[in-house]
Structure formats: structure tokens, C-alpha cells
Design a protein around this motif. Structure first.
Motif, PDB file in Angstrom:
ATOM      1  N   ILE A   6       0.846  -1.186   0.000  1.00 41.53           N
ATOM      2  CA  ILE A   6       0.000   0.000   0.000  1.00 41.53           C
ATOM      3  C   ILE A   6       0.889   1.246   0.000  1.00 41.53           C
ATOM      4  CG2 ILE A   6      -1.785   1.263   1.282  1.00 41.53           C
ATOM      5  CD1 ILE A   6      -2.711  -1.560   0.492  1.00 41.53           C
ATOM      6  N   VAL A   7       0.675   2.140  -0.957  1.00 41.24           N
ATOM      7  CA  VAL A   7       1.502   3.346  -1.052  1.00 41.24           C
ATOM      8  C   VAL A   7       0.654   4.595  -0.825  1.00 41.24           C
ATOM      9  CG1 VAL A   7       2.825   4.787  -2.662  1.00 41.24           C
ATOM     10  CG2 VAL A   7       3.237   2.321  -2.571  1.00 41.24           C
ATOM     11  N   LEU A   8       1.144   5.479   0.014  1.00 38.46           N
ATOM     12  CA  LEU A   8       0.504   6.790   0.164  1.00 38.46           C
ATOM     13  C   LEU A   8       1.376   7.840  -0.502  1.00 38.46           C
ATOM     14  CD1 LEU A   8      -1.112   5.213   2.416  1.00 38.46           C
ATOM     15  CD2 LEU A   8      -1.476   7.458   3.444  1.00 38.46           C
ATOM     16  N   GLU A   9       0.744   8.652  -1.334  1.00 35.39           N
ATOM     17  CA  GLU A   9       1.452   9.724  -2.033  1.00 35.39           C
ATOM     18  C   GLU A   9       0.736  11.052  -1.788  1.00 35.39           C
ATOM     19  OE1 GLU A   9       4.218  10.002  -3.789  1.00 35.39           O
ATOM     20  OE2 GLU A   9       4.800   7.931  -4.228  1.00 35.39           O
ATOM     21  N   GLY A  10       1.441  12.129  -2.052  1.00 37.30           N
ATOM     22  CA  GLY A  10       0.838  13.453  -1.900  1.00 37.30           C
ATOM     23  C   GLY A  10       1.909  14.495  -1.688  1.00 37.30           C
ATOM     24  N   LEU A  11       1.500  15.756  -1.751  1.00 36.16           N
ATOM     25  CA  LEU A  11       2.429  16.862  -1.527  1.00 36.16           C
ATOM     26  C   LEU A  11       2.929  16.838  -0.081  1.00 36.16           C
ATOM     27  CD1 LEU A  11       0.515  19.858  -3.194  1.00 36.16           C
ATOM     28  CD2 LEU A  11       2.304  18.412  -4.195  1.00 36.16           C
ATOM     29  N   ASP A  12       4.019  17.555   0.173  1.00 39.38           N
ATOM     30  CA  ASP A  12       4.468  17.760   1.544  1.00 39.38           C
ATOM     31  C   ASP A  12       3.334  18.424   2.315  1.00 39.38           C
ATOM     32  OD1 ASP A  12       7.441  17.096   1.995  1.00 39.38           O
ATOM     33  OD2 ASP A  12       7.471  18.104   0.055  1.00 39.38           O
TER      34      ASP A  12
ATOM     35  N   ALA B 160       5.161  -3.467  -7.943  1.00 38.27           N
ATOM     36  CA  ALA B 160       4.034  -2.554  -8.160  1.00 38.27           C
ATOM     37  C   ALA B 160       3.127  -2.591  -6.938  1.00 38.27           C
ATOM     38  CB  ALA B 160       3.255  -2.961  -9.401  1.00 38.27           C
ATOM     39  N   PRO B 161       2.709  -1.427  -6.447  1.00 35.78           N
ATOM     40  CA  PRO B 161       1.785  -1.424  -5.317  1.00 35.78           C
ATOM     41  C   PRO B 161       0.438  -2.050  -5.683  1.00 35.78           C
ATOM     42  CG  PRO B 161       2.611   0.791  -5.755  1.00 35.78           C
ATOM     43  CD  PRO B 161       3.077  -0.083  -6.864  1.00 35.78           C
ATOM     44  N   ASP B 162      -0.244  -2.586  -4.683  1.00 36.80           N
ATOM     45  CA  ASP B 162      -1.617  -3.052  -4.880  1.00 36.80           C
ATOM     46  C   ASP B 162      -2.580  -1.886  -4.858  1.00 36.80           C
ATOM     47  OD1 ASP B 162      -1.349  -6.021  -4.870  1.00 36.80           O
ATOM     48  OD2 ASP B 162      -0.322  -5.564  -2.992  1.00 36.80           O
ATOM     49  N   LEU B 163      -2.159  -0.811  -4.217  1.00 39.39           N
ATOM     50  CA  LEU B 163      -3.032   0.357  -4.082  1.00 39.39           C
ATOM     51  C   LEU B 163      -2.175   1.610  -3.897  1.00 39.39           C
ATOM     52  CD1 LEU B 163      -5.904   1.574  -3.503  1.00 39.39           C
ATOM     53  CD2 LEU B 163      -5.463   1.104  -1.086  1.00 39.39           C
TER      54      LEU B 163
ATOM     55  N   ASP C 256       5.145   5.210   2.850  1.00 37.86           N
ATOM     56  CA  ASP C 256       5.042   6.660   2.784  1.00 37.86           C
ATOM     57  C   ASP C 256       5.976   7.131   1.655  1.00 37.86           C
ATOM     58  OD1 ASP C 256       5.066   9.409   3.327  1.00 37.86           O
ATOM     59  OD2 ASP C 256       5.270   9.144   5.501  1.00 37.86           O
ATOM     60  N   ARG C 257       5.432   7.397   0.476  1.00 40.91           N
ATOM     61  CA  ARG C 257       6.125   7.758  -0.770  1.00 40.91           C
ATOM     62  C   ARG C 257       6.813   6.555  -1.425  1.00 40.91           C
ATOM     63  NH1 ARG C 257       6.136  13.093  -1.602  1.00 40.91           N
ATOM     64  NH2 ARG C 257       6.364  14.558   0.109  1.00 40.91           N
ATOM     65  N   TYR C 258       6.793   6.566  -2.778  1.00 43.10           N
ATOM     66  CA  TYR C 258       7.411   5.457  -3.530  1.00 43.10           C
ATOM     67  C   TYR C 258       7.855   6.011  -4.886  1.00 43.10           C
ATOM     68  CZ  TYR C 258       7.796   0.438  -4.839  1.00 43.10           C
ATOM     69  OH  TYR C 258       8.227  -0.812  -5.217  1.00 43.10           O
ATOM     70  N   SER C 259       7.873   5.169  -5.896  1.00 46.16           N
ATOM     71  CA  SER C 259       8.369   5.565  -7.219  1.00 46.16           C
ATOM     72  C   SER C 259       7.660   6.796  -7.792  1.00 46.16           C
ATOM     73  CB  SER C 259       8.181   4.410  -8.199  1.00 46.16           C
ATOM     74  OG  SER C 259       8.861   3.280  -7.729  1.00 46.16           O
ATOM     75  N   TYR C 260       6.402   6.980  -7.404  1.00 39.26           N
ATOM     76  CA  TYR C 260       5.619   8.112  -7.927  1.00 39.26           C
ATOM     77  C   TYR C 260       6.238   9.431  -7.489  1.00 39.26           C
ATOM     78  CZ  TYR C 260       2.897   3.949  -8.321  1.00 39.26           C
ATOM     79  OH  TYR C 260       2.531   2.663  -8.592  1.00 39.26           O
ATOM     80  N   SER C 261       6.655   9.494  -6.207  1.00 34.57           N
ATOM     81  CA  SER C 261       7.375  10.688  -5.746  1.00 34.57           C
ATOM     82  C   SER C 261       8.659  10.852  -6.543  1.00 34.57           C
ATOM     83  CB  SER C 261       7.743  10.574  -4.261  1.00 34.57           C
ATOM     84  OG  SER C 261       6.624  10.797  -3.433  1.00 34.57           O
ATOM     85  N   GLY C 262       9.306   9.720  -6.812  1.00 32.42           N
ATOM     86  CA  GLY C 262      10.546   9.770  -7.581  1.00 32.42           C
ATOM     87  C   GLY C 262      10.330  10.444  -8.928  1.00 32.42           C
ATOM     88  N   VAL C 263       9.274  10.034  -9.622  1.00 35.65           N
ATOM     89  CA  VAL C 263       9.014  10.586 -10.956  1.00 35.65           C
ATOM     90  C   VAL C 263       8.548  12.037 -10.880  1.00 35.65           C
ATOM     91  CG1 VAL C 263       7.568  10.382 -13.030  1.00 35.65           C
ATOM     92  CG2 VAL C 263       8.486   8.318 -11.943  1.00 35.65           C
ATOM     93  N   VAL C 264       7.624  12.338  -9.991  1.00 35.27           N
ATOM     94  CA  VAL C 264       7.050  13.691 -10.029  1.00 35.27           C
ATOM     95  C   VAL C 264       8.015  14.764  -9.527  1.00 35.27           C
ATOM     96  CG1 VAL C 264       4.643  12.935  -9.953  1.00 35.27           C
ATOM     97  CG2 VAL C 264       5.771  13.547  -7.832  1.00 35.27           C
TER      98      VAL C 264
ATOM     99  N   PHE D 231      10.001   6.090   1.984  1.00 39.02           N
ATOM    100  CA  PHE D 231      11.098   6.453   1.081  1.00 39.02           C
ATOM    101  C   PHE D 231      11.140   7.966   0.963  1.00 39.02           C
ATOM    102  CE2 PHE D 231      10.278   2.072  -0.368  1.00 39.02           C
ATOM    103  CZ  PHE D 231      11.558   1.572  -0.198  1.00 39.02           C
ATOM    104  N   PRO D 232      12.336   8.587   0.975  1.00 37.23           N
ATOM    105  CA  PRO D 232      13.607   7.892   1.081  1.00 37.23           C
ATOM    106  C   PRO D 232      13.776   7.223   2.443  1.00 37.23           C
ATOM    107  CG  PRO D 232      13.924  10.271   1.344  1.00 37.23           C
ATOM    108  CD  PRO D 232      12.502  10.063   0.923  1.00 37.23           C
ATOM    109  N   ASP D 233      14.458   6.044   2.422  1.00 32.59           N
ATOM    110  CA  ASP D 233      14.868   5.402   3.660  1.00 32.59           C
ATOM    111  C   ASP D 233      16.253   5.959   3.974  1.00 32.59           C
ATOM    112  OD1 ASP D 233      16.121   3.833   5.551  1.00 32.59           O
ATOM    113  OD2 ASP D 233      15.214   1.969   4.851  1.00 32.59           O
ATOM    114  N   ARG D 234      16.298   6.884   4.913  1.00 33.24           N
ATOM    115  CA  ARG D 234      17.534   7.632   5.167  1.00 33.24           C
ATOM    116  C   ARG D 234      18.543   6.867   6.000  1.00 33.24           C
ATOM    117  NH1 ARG D 234      15.644  13.971   5.006  1.00 33.24           N
ATOM    118  NH2 ARG D 234      13.557  13.615   4.192  1.00 33.24           N
ATOM    119  N   SER D 235      18.210   5.621   6.381  1.00 33.07           N
ATOM    120  CA  SER D 235      19.109   4.868   7.265  1.00 33.07           C
ATOM    121  C   SER D 235      20.233   4.153   6.518  1.00 33.07           C
ATOM    122  CB  SER D 235      18.303   3.842   8.068  1.00 33.07           C
ATOM    123  OG  SER D 235      17.843   2.814   7.207  1.00 33.07           O
ATOM    124  N   THR D 236      20.089   3.963   5.207  1.00 29.35           N
ATOM    125  CA  THR D 236      21.119   3.232   4.456  1.00 29.35           C
ATOM    126  C   THR D 236      22.204   4.219   3.995  1.00 29.35           C
ATOM    127  OG1 THR D 236      20.130   3.610   2.286  1.00 29.35           O
ATOM    128  CG2 THR D 236      19.274   1.752   3.543  1.00 29.35           C
TER     129      THR D 236
END
Ligand code: 2DT
Ligand code: MG
Length: 212
Positions: free
Chosen positions: A12-18, A128-131, A99-107, A45-50
Motif C-alpha cells: 500500500i503506497v501513500l502519495e501526496g504533496l508535503d 508494483a503497489p496493490d493500491l 510513505d512515498r514510492y516511485s511516484y514521488s521519484g518521478v514527479v 522512502f527515502p529510507d535515510r538509514s542506508t
């Protein structure tokens, strides 16, 4: 169970503006699912721990400068380094709320002017997310909320471009939720649609890759 006979977790991915309320909604969703007895984890994402994540963090907090393409690929690499763990968790039956995924990456990168299709390419083959739940808010409204944190990208003019790029990328499969409603009302709508997906995945909905 990880036995290949269904019963996997949902992605499950949540996207949106800051300041659209993603992080709060992710937390509420996690405790809701756990309360129902589902195995679930909250990732971001980003996962800032790596080590890649640390480079991204320095960039976002203006401690380093990077070419736009370079940082784009680092964000993508940051997802790739988590891909196999993600698949393992899902197959073990754990639902992942992200919390954020490839969509944030692209936009965010295309909002800077990078080519849209070029931005999508390094994401090919990630899960690919299910939702995808999009918390929809006008950039002006988001800016009125408790102030941006001062990181790179947290500026009204840029967020307006990000908002337009989200509109270009989104498709009919996204659940668009009016993020100007109360936190409770937004939460109620998210819970319903997420639970449907969790059940569908338990019944054996197959996993797929980006971009479907
Ligand atoms: P947070 O405010 O959610 O910590 O995000 N970003 C994020 C990108 O530019 N590309 C990406 O692939 C991802 C996941 C969005 C920090 C900022 O990083 C941006 C906001
Ligand atoms: Mg932020």
C-alpha cells in the motif's frame, strides 16, 4: 506463510504533496491493521538509514549539491536496495504501508524539468503497489499547514509544479482522497479501501512489477 499459495501481504503506497498528511495517515493505518490482527509494517522512502539514504538526506538538507539526474538515480537505488526484503515480507504475509514510492521519484524530478519517461525508467522492475492512495490538497492549502520543514523542495512554487506532475502521472487506479477533510474522515476512507486490498491479497491476488 511464504508457501506460494496466496496469503501474502498487500503493498500500500501513500502519495501526496508535503504536508498533505501522509505520515499521520500511515501511522493511523498501521495501528488500525495491527488492531485487526494483521501483520503490517510502516516503511518510508527515502529510507535515510542506508548509505544511499544518507547521501539523499545530505542533499535534501542542502549539505550537498548533486546533478538532478544523479539524485534521481540515488532515490531509485534507495528503493532497489529494499526490493528483495520488500518481496520477502509480502510473501510472508506482512502488509507494507509505504510513505512515498516511485511516484514521488518521478514527479519531484520531472517537476525540476527532467524528461518524464526518463524518470520512469529506473523504476521498471520494482514491485508494483496493490493500491496507491493520493492525498489530494491544493499546494496553497498545504502551505498554510504548520509550515514546511525547510528542506529542499518544501516551497510553494515548486510544490505547485509537483502537484501538476502528480496529475500527469496518476491514473484511474489511484484512490484520490480529499486531504482537506478532518484527519478522522480521511482515515475512515483510507481504512475501507485498504482493508479491501488486504483481503484481496490474502485470497491470492498476484504480485506484479512496475510499470504495469
Ligand atoms: P519526505 O518529506 O517524505 O521525507 O521526502 N522525493 C522522495 C524525491 O524527490 N524522490 C523520491 O523518490 C522520493 C521517495 C519528496 C523528502 C523529499 O524527497 C522527495 C520530498
Ligand atoms: Mg518533507
Amino acid at each position: 506463510r511464504g508457501d506460494g499459495y496466496g496469503s501474502r501481504g498487500a503493498l500500500i503506497v501513500l502519495e501526496g504533496l508535503d504536508r498533505s498528511g501522509k505520515s499521520s495517515q500511515c501511522r493511523m493505518l498501521l495501528s488500525y491493521l495491527e488492531g485487526l490482527g494483521h501483520s503490517a509494517e510502516l516503511w518510508r522512502f527515502p529510507d535515510r538509514s542506508t548509505s544511499v539514504g544518507k547521501m539523499i538526506n545530505e542533499y535534501l538538507s542542502d549539505k550537498s549539491q548533486l546533478d538532478d539526474h544523479t539524485i534521481h538515480l540515488l532515490f531509485s537505488a534507495n528503493r532497489w536496495e529494499k526490493r528483495s526484503l520488500m518481496e520477502t515480507k509480502l510473501k510472508m504475509g506482512t502488509t507494507l504501508i509505504i510513505d512515498r514510492y516511485s511516484y514521488s521519484g518521478v514527479v519531484f524530478s520531472s517537476a525540476k524539468g527532467l524528461d518524464f519517461e526518463w524518470c520512469k525508467t529506473p523504476e521498471i522492475g520494482l514491485l508494483a503497489p496493490d493500491l496507491v492512495v493520493y492525498l489530494d490538497i491544493l499546494p496553497e492549502k498545504a502551505a498554510e499547514r504548520a509550515g514546511y520543514g525547510g528542506e529542499r523542495y518544501e516551497q510553494l512554487e515548486f510544490q505547485k509544479k509537483v502537484s501538476q506532475c502528480y496529475k500527469l502521472l496518476s491514473d484511474f487506479s489511484w484512490e484520490i482522497i480529499d486531504a482537506c477533510q478532518s484527519m478522522e474522515d480521511v482515515g475512515k476512507q483510507i481504512k475501507e479501501i485498504v482493508l479491501d486490498q488486504v483481503m484481496a491479497c490474502k485470497k491470492g491476488k498476484p504480485l506484479s512489477n512496475l510499470w504495469p
